[in-house]
Motif scaffolding. Structure first.
Motif, mmCIF file in Angstrom:
data_model
loop_
_atom_site.group_PDB
_atom_site.id
_atom_site.type_symbol
_atom_site.label_atom_id
_atom_site.label_comp_id
_atom_site.label_asym_id
_atom_site.label_seq_id
_atom_site.Cartn_x
_atom_site.Cartn_y
_atom_site.Cartn_z
ATOM 1 N N ILE A 120 0.494 -1.056 -0.090
ATOM 2 C CA ILE A 120 0.201 -0.053 -0.034
ATOM 3 C C ILE A 120 0.769 1.202 -0.220
ATOM 4 C CG2 ILE A 120 -1.691 1.483 1.305
ATOM 5 C CD1 ILE A 120 -2.629 -1.227 3.115
ATOM 6 N N GLY A 121 0.767 2.092 -1.046
ATOM 7 C CA GLY A 121 1.376 3.056 -1.359
ATOM 8 C C GLY A 121 0.461 4.799 -0.550
ATOM 9 N N VAL A 122 0.164 5.711 -0.158
ATOM 10 C CA VAL A 122 -0.006 6.436 0.675
ATOM 11 C C VAL A 122 0.500 7.700 0.436
ATOM 12 C CG1 VAL A 122 -1.537 7.728 2.569
ATOM 13 C CG2 VAL A 122 -1.294 5.212 2.020
ATOM 14 N N GLY A 123 -0.224 8.824 -0.376
ATOM 15 C CA GLY A 123 -0.147 10.114 -0.282
ATOM 16 C C GLY A 123 -0.984 10.931 0.547
ATOM 17 N N THR A 124 0.317 11.688 1.282
ATOM 18 C CA THR A 124 -1.123 12.382 2.111
ATOM 19 C C THR A 124 -0.394 13.921 2.375
ATOM 20 O OG1 THR A 124 -1.960 12.746 4.379
ATOM 21 C CG2 THR A 124 -0.026 11.744 4.248
ATOM 22 N N PRO A 125 -1.410 15.498 2.738
ATOM 23 C CA PRO A 125 -0.527 16.238 3.009
ATOM 24 C C PRO A 125 -0.096 16.203 4.142
ATOM 25 C CG PRO A 125 -2.515 16.749 3.366
ATOM 26 C CD PRO A 125 -3.165 14.925 3.209
ATOM 27 N N GLY A 126 1.430 16.903 4.214
ATOM 28 C CA GLY A 126 1.781 17.473 5.820
ATOM 29 C C GLY A 126 3.366 16.176 5.831
ATOM 30 N N ILE A 127 3.387 16.696 7.359
ATOM 31 C CA ILE A 127 5.035 16.614 7.335
ATOM 32 C C ILE A 127 5.090 15.162 7.632
ATOM 33 C CG2 ILE A 127 6.961 16.378 9.211
ATOM 34 C CD1 ILE A 127 6.180 19.743 8.856
ATOM 35 N N VAL A 128 5.868 13.567 6.720
ATOM 36 C CA VAL A 128 5.443 12.377 7.103
ATOM 37 C C VAL A 128 6.903 11.976 6.877
ATOM 38 C CG1 VAL A 128 4.870 10.060 5.672
ATOM 39 C CG2 VAL A 128 3.982 12.218 5.934
ATOM 40 N N ASP A 129 6.585 11.213 8.444
ATOM 41 C CA ASP A 129 8.173 10.456 8.547
ATOM 42 C C ASP A 129 8.147 9.265 7.910
ATOM 43 O OD1 ASP A 129 7.037 8.987 10.779
ATOM 44 O OD2 ASP A 129 8.420 9.671 12.293
ATOM 45 N N GLY A 130 9.893 9.001 8.435
ATOM 46 C CA GLY A 130 10.271 7.596 7.303
ATOM 47 C C GLY A 130 9.511 6.368 7.927
ATOM 48 N N ASP A 131 9.061 6.499 9.073
ATOM 49 C CA ASP A 131 7.943 5.139 9.532
ATOM 50 C C ASP A 131 6.394 5.420 8.862
ATOM 51 O OD1 ASP A 131 6.812 6.755 11.566
ATOM 52 O OD2 ASP A 131 8.031 6.089 13.049
ATOM 53 N N GLY A 132 6.046 6.334 8.558
ATOM 54 C CA GLY A 132 4.539 6.806 8.059
ATOM 55 C C GLY A 132 3.709 6.998 9.098
ATOM 56 N N THR A 133 4.321 8.316 9.837
ATOM 57 C CA THR A 133 3.431 8.771 10.605
ATOM 58 C C THR A 133 3.905 10.101 10.635
ATOM 59 O OG1 THR A 133 4.366 7.598 13.203
ATOM 60 C CG2 THR A 133 3.500 9.514 13.028
ATOM 61 N N ILE A 134 2.386 10.591 10.314
ATOM 62 C CA ILE A 134 2.187 12.448 9.523
ATOM 63 C C ILE A 134 2.507 13.076 11.096
ATOM 64 C CG2 ILE A 134 0.303 13.616 8.926
ATOM 65 C CD1 ILE A 134 -1.133 11.283 7.671
ATOM 66 N N ARG A 135 3.199 13.647 10.926
ATOM 67 C CA ARG A 135 3.796 14.336 11.860
ATOM 68 C C ARG A 135 3.580 15.217 12.323
ATOM 69 N NH1 ARG A 135 5.720 11.046 15.519
ATOM 70 N NH2 ARG A 135 7.420 9.890 14.933
ATOM 71 N N TRP A 136 2.797 16.251 10.922
ATOM 72 C CA TRP A 136 1.942 17.757 11.541
ATOM 73 C C TRP A 136 0.985 18.208 9.409
ATOM 74 C CZ3 TRP A 136 3.378 23.202 10.520
ATOM 75 C CH2 TRP A 136 2.223 23.947 11.206
ATOM 76 N N ALA A 137 -0.162 17.911 9.532
ATOM 77 C CA ALA A 137 -1.010 18.844 8.874
ATOM 78 C C ALA A 137 -1.655 19.260 9.088
ATOM 79 C CB ALA A 137 -1.374 16.562 8.031
ATOM 80 N N VAL A 138 -1.228 20.527 8.791
ATOM 81 C CA VAL A 138 -1.763 22.127 9.190
ATOM 82 C C VAL A 138 -3.006 21.488 8.515
ATOM 83 C CG1 VAL A 138 -1.407 23.659 7.234
ATOM 84 C CG2 VAL A 138 -1.707 24.147 9.544
ATOM 85 N N ASN A 139 -3.059 21.176 7.394
ATOM 86 C CA ASN A 139 -4.934 21.644 6.643
ATOM 87 C C ASN A 139 -5.966 20.476 7.013
ATOM 88 O OD1 ASN A 139 -3.554 22.762 5.018
ATOM 89 N ND2 ASN A 139 -3.626 21.901 2.797
#
Length: 180
Positions: A120-139
């Motif tokens: 599975i591949g996911v694209g998401t807004p925000g800051i994403v770290d190497g393990d796939g955690t969305i650290r901060w998505a302001v939107n």
């Protein structure tokens, strides 16, 4: 598609070595023979391609206003797509639940079992770290959301989560010049 001679040329293998390796890959169902190419003065070369039935890849795009999912075969051919409006004010659990529902819906529509999915591949807004955690998505008003781990655990599959702009740039680099 590619001929045995082209494989030999690209890899630097002798024609005998290329034929031996190709026979092994065909025997294991990884490559399939798809006909003959144009003659270059001798007999027509047999053409090969990756077996598109090896498995499937799931793509998810979490946007500011929509949720898009796609199911493709291993050659990158999209076999099913789903898109729906998304309210970014929804909690991450609701978006995660919709992702799972849409993926399952696509698989059912195509008769694909989850054990046929390779990743599975996911694209998401925000800051994403190497393990796939969305650290901060302001939107999205999300912080420290372990989306990659959640999807990987749910489906027991390799999962990559990336910033959507980086994912789009990488896809453009990979498939430049191809109609996708």
């Amino acid at each position: 598609s590619i001929s045995r001679g082209e494989v030999s040329h690209i890899t630097g293998w002798s024609k005998a070595k290329a034929s031996q390796e190709i026979r092994s890959l065909v025997g294991r169902g990884l490559l399939i023979e798809v006909g003959e190419g144009a003659s270059q003065g001798g007999r027509r070369p047999g053409l090969l391609k990756i077996n598109p039935q090896l498995g499937y890849i799931v793509g998810i795009d979490i946007g500011a206003t929509s949720l898009e999912t796609a199911l493709s075969d291993v050659t990158g051919r999209i076999v099913q797509r789903c898109s729906e409006p998304a309210d970014v004010r929804n909690q991450p659990e609701q978006i995660f639940g919709r992702c799972v529902e849409l993926v399952n819906q696509m698989c059912r529509a195509q008769g694909v079992l989850t054990d046929q999915i390779l990743g599975i591949g996911v694209g998401t807004p925000g800051i994403v770290d190497g393990d796939g955690t969305i650290r901060w998505a302001v939107n999205l008003a999300w912080t420290d959301l372990p989306l990659g781990a959640r999807l990987a655990e749910h489906y027991n599959l390799p999962t990559v989560v990336a910033n959507d702009s980086r994912a789009a740039a990488f896809a453009t680099f990979l498939f430049e010049g191809e109609a996708r």
